[in-house]
Design an enzyme around this catalytic site. Sequence first.
Site, PDB file in Angstrom:
ATOM      1  N   ASP A 186       0.850  -1.195   0.000  1.00 53.04           N
ATOM      2  CA  ASP A 186       0.000   0.000   0.000  1.00 53.04           C
ATOM      3  C   ASP A 186       0.883   1.242   0.000  1.00 53.04           C
ATOM      4  O   ASP A 186       1.611   1.477   0.962  1.00 53.04           O
ATOM      5  CB  ASP A 186      -0.903  -0.047   1.244  1.00 53.04           C
ATOM      6  CG  ASP A 186      -2.088   0.890   1.155  1.00 53.04           C
ATOM      7  OD1 ASP A 186      -2.065   1.795   0.317  1.00 53.04           O
ATOM      8  OD2 ASP A 186      -3.030   0.709   1.940  1.00 53.04           O
ATOM      9  N   HIS A 209      -9.785  -0.857  -7.680  1.00 52.87           N
ATOM     10  CA  HIS A 209      -9.466   0.318  -6.857  1.00 52.87           C
ATOM     11  C   HIS A 209      -8.386   1.172  -7.511  1.00 52.87           C
ATOM     12  O   HIS A 209      -8.501   2.392  -7.558  1.00 52.87           O
ATOM     13  CB  HIS A 209      -9.027  -0.166  -5.470  1.00 52.87           C
ATOM     14  CG  HIS A 209      -8.668   0.912  -4.509  1.00 52.87           C
ATOM     15  ND1 HIS A 209      -9.603   1.745  -3.926  1.00 52.87           N
ATOM     16  CD2 HIS A 209      -7.464   1.313  -4.014  1.00 52.87           C
ATOM     17  CE1 HIS A 209      -9.002   2.592  -3.109  1.00 52.87           C
ATOM     18  NE2 HIS A 209      -7.700   2.358  -3.148  1.00 52.87           N
TER      19      HIS A 209
HETATM   20  C1  HEM Z   1      -8.927   0.585   3.691  1.00 54.04           C
HETATM   21  C2  HEM Z   1      -9.010   1.349   2.621  1.00 54.04           C
HETATM   22  C3  HEM Z   1      -8.055   1.297   1.473  1.00 54.04           C
HETATM   23  C4  HEM Z   1      -7.186   0.310   1.117  1.00 54.04           C
HETATM   24  C5  HEM Z   1      -6.970  -1.037   1.777  1.00 54.04           C
HETATM   25  C6  HEM Z   1      -6.487   0.761  -0.050  1.00 54.04           C
HETATM   26  C7  HEM Z   1      -5.522   0.035  -0.704  1.00 54.04           C
HETATM   27  C8  HEM Z   1      -4.868   0.456  -1.851  1.00 54.04           C
HETATM   28  C9  HEM Z   1      -3.926  -0.331  -2.594  1.00 54.04           C
HETATM   29  C10 HEM Z   1      -3.499  -1.749  -2.246  1.00 54.04           C
HETATM   30  C11 HEM Z   1      -3.492   0.408  -3.631  1.00 54.04           C
HETATM   31  C12 HEM Z   1      -2.506  -0.017  -4.730  1.00 54.04           C
HETATM   32  C13 HEM Z   1      -1.092   0.268  -4.381  1.00 54.04           C
HETATM   33  C14 HEM Z   1      -0.745   1.720  -4.288  1.00 54.04           C
HETATM   34  O1  HEM Z   1      -0.557   2.413  -5.306  1.00 54.04           O
HETATM   35  O2  HEM Z   1      -0.669   2.194  -3.154  1.00 54.04           O
HETATM   36  C15 HEM Z   1      -4.138   1.686  -3.536  1.00 54.04           C
HETATM   37  C16 HEM Z   1      -3.943   2.732  -4.380  1.00 54.04           C
HETATM   38  C17 HEM Z   1      -4.521   3.969  -4.241  1.00 54.04           C
HETATM   39  N1  HEM Z   1      -5.488   4.324  -3.337  1.00 54.04           N
HETATM   40 FE1  HEM Z   1      -6.261   3.147  -1.901  1.00 54.04          FE
HETATM   41  N2  HEM Z   1      -6.915   2.018  -0.370  1.00 54.04           N
HETATM   42  C18 HEM Z   1      -7.878   2.381   0.535  1.00 54.04           C
HETATM   43  C19 HEM Z   1      -8.572   3.557   0.573  1.00 54.04           C
HETATM   44  C20 HEM Z   1      -8.350   4.624  -0.266  1.00 54.04           C
HETATM   45  C21 HEM Z   1      -9.061   5.877  -0.221  1.00 54.04           C
HETATM   46  C22 HEM Z   1     -10.183   6.240   0.760  1.00 54.04           C
HETATM   47  C23 HEM Z   1      -8.538   6.676  -1.180  1.00 54.04           C
HETATM   48  C24 HEM Z   1      -8.866   8.096  -1.554  1.00 54.04           C
HETATM   49  C25 HEM Z   1     -10.065   8.617  -1.584  1.00 54.04           C
HETATM   50  C26 HEM Z   1      -7.495   5.916  -1.832  1.00 54.04           C
HETATM   51  C27 HEM Z   1      -6.714   6.376  -2.855  1.00 54.04           C
HETATM   52  C28 HEM Z   1      -5.774   5.651  -3.520  1.00 54.04           C
HETATM   53  C29 HEM Z   1      -4.951   6.184  -4.582  1.00 54.04           C
HETATM   54  C30 HEM Z   1      -4.933   7.618  -5.081  1.00 54.04           C
HETATM   55  C31 HEM Z   1      -4.170   5.129  -5.036  1.00 54.04           C
HETATM   56  C32 HEM Z   1      -3.109   5.167  -6.151  1.00 54.04           C
HETATM   57  C33 HEM Z   1      -3.754   4.861  -7.465  1.00 54.04           C
HETATM   58  C34 HEM Z   1      -2.729   4.908  -8.583  1.00 54.04           C
HETATM   59  O3  HEM Z   1      -2.279   6.006  -8.894  1.00 54.04           O
HETATM   60  O4  HEM Z   1      -2.360   3.837  -9.079  1.00 54.04           O
HETATM   61  N3  HEM Z   1      -7.433   4.673  -1.277  1.00 54.04           N
HETATM   62  N4  HEM Z   1      -4.978   1.693  -2.437  1.00 54.04           N
END
Ligand code: HEM
Length: 404
Positions: free
Chosen positions: A224, A318
């Site tokens: 993450d 996601h």
């Molecule tokens: C428990 C809640 C969440 C989990 C487990 C989660 C998990 C992840 C994972 C595994 C990734 C892919 C790896 C990475 O690029 O970091 C990711 C990407 C991302 N997440 Fe989340 N996330 C959560 C909540 C959120 C929320 C609430 C937001 C914003 C409103 C968010 C925004 C993003 C963004 C901006 C990316 C990068 C996307 C990209 O540019 O590839 N996430 N998240």
Amino acid sequence: MARRRVAGYLAAGAVGALAGGGLGAAVASSTVVPAQAAGPALSDVGTRTIPFNGPHQAGIADPARPQAHGWLAAFDLAERADRAALVALLRGWTAAAEALTAGRPVGAGDDPVVAGVGPSALTITLGFGGSLFGRAGVPITARPAGLAPLPAFGAEQLDPARSDGDLGLIVAGDDPIVVAHASRVLTRLAIGTARLRWQMSGFNAARGTSADAATTRNLMGQLDGTNNPRPVDPDFAARVFVPDDDPASWLRGGSYVVVRRIRMLLDAWDQLNPHAQELVIGRRRDTGAPLTGGDERAAADFGARTPSGALVIPESAHMRLAAPAFNRGAAMLRRGFSYVDGSESGLLFVAWQADPRHGFVPVQQRLVGADALGSFIRHETSALFAAPRGVDPGHYLGQLLMEG
Ligand code: HEM
């Protein structure tokens, strides 16, 4: 000096014990040796220092990898707190943060809780909530547009008592007792001026368990933070820090942070087979690589299809829905902490950005109802703070807001 001598005694104890001399012999010795003199048996976890002073507050971009322990808290001003009291608190918090992050005691009366432990990459980051403005001499006109209350998003179950707040603090470090001590010192300094509204503690993998450059995993097991903006990116500052021409001049060089306690519904999540879990995010569980191939840092091919014509990274993944490319460039720097609280666990989501109206808000609006991850998480608390720029020695955090 007193602190240094205690550190020396403890290190001497370690040396003595390692050498088979026993603790008693070591304590009897008055030799002051530097902490960590025992060599390979100790690590640099305790000695690492993240500079407090500088143009931006520490804890936003530094250290690059979030520390192992975090304490997130919000305070509300006491009814009778006036401008002088708030200024005194900000001065007190700044002085304490300067000392603690350098591994120094806070004045002669500091307790010995962290004696001998070292600063452990401690950072203390302060933010102001929208409700602070118009009180205690803080002009309502100074409230930056980005601090407007976040809109209601669908499918969230927010607890108001554990949301928002006049003042926000994020204390993070690689040692739990260092974080607990700093949290206590800051809370004690607020007595009479502000009361604790809510607090939450979380953690990441301990430093030294993997390379500093390695992405940490959350409690769903995913890497993450992979596609976070990185300081080497040319647009890093534009995405994370408030620009120099912002109308809220006191906030230039600062940042906004969204804090959300997001519960993971792990019983439901664990029902999915590994590949189904990968399809929810769009990345592999083991390497964190996009499902379209390559390594963790490879660019995703969002147009790629399987032989049967399905998108390799599904419409509901996601990473697709959250990516800047699908949100008019909206980006944020996520550096959260996992939490376990009784039978509940999840993510203390912490996201820094230059403007939430072009960061968290549009991305969260896009995720709601469309994100496959939505069935496995629940947003339970929410707060938004504007973190002022960093300070040079002799100044206090928020001085530009209080004194213009
Ligand atoms: C428990 C809640 C969440 C989990 C487990 C989660 C998990 C992840 C994972 C595994 C990734 C892919 C790896 C990475 O690029 O970091 C990711 C990407 C991302 N997440 Fe989340 N996330 C959560 C909540 C959120 C929320 C609430 C937001 C914003 C409103 C968010 C925004 C993003 C963004 C901006 C990316 C990068 C996307 C990209 O540019 O590839 N996430 N998240």
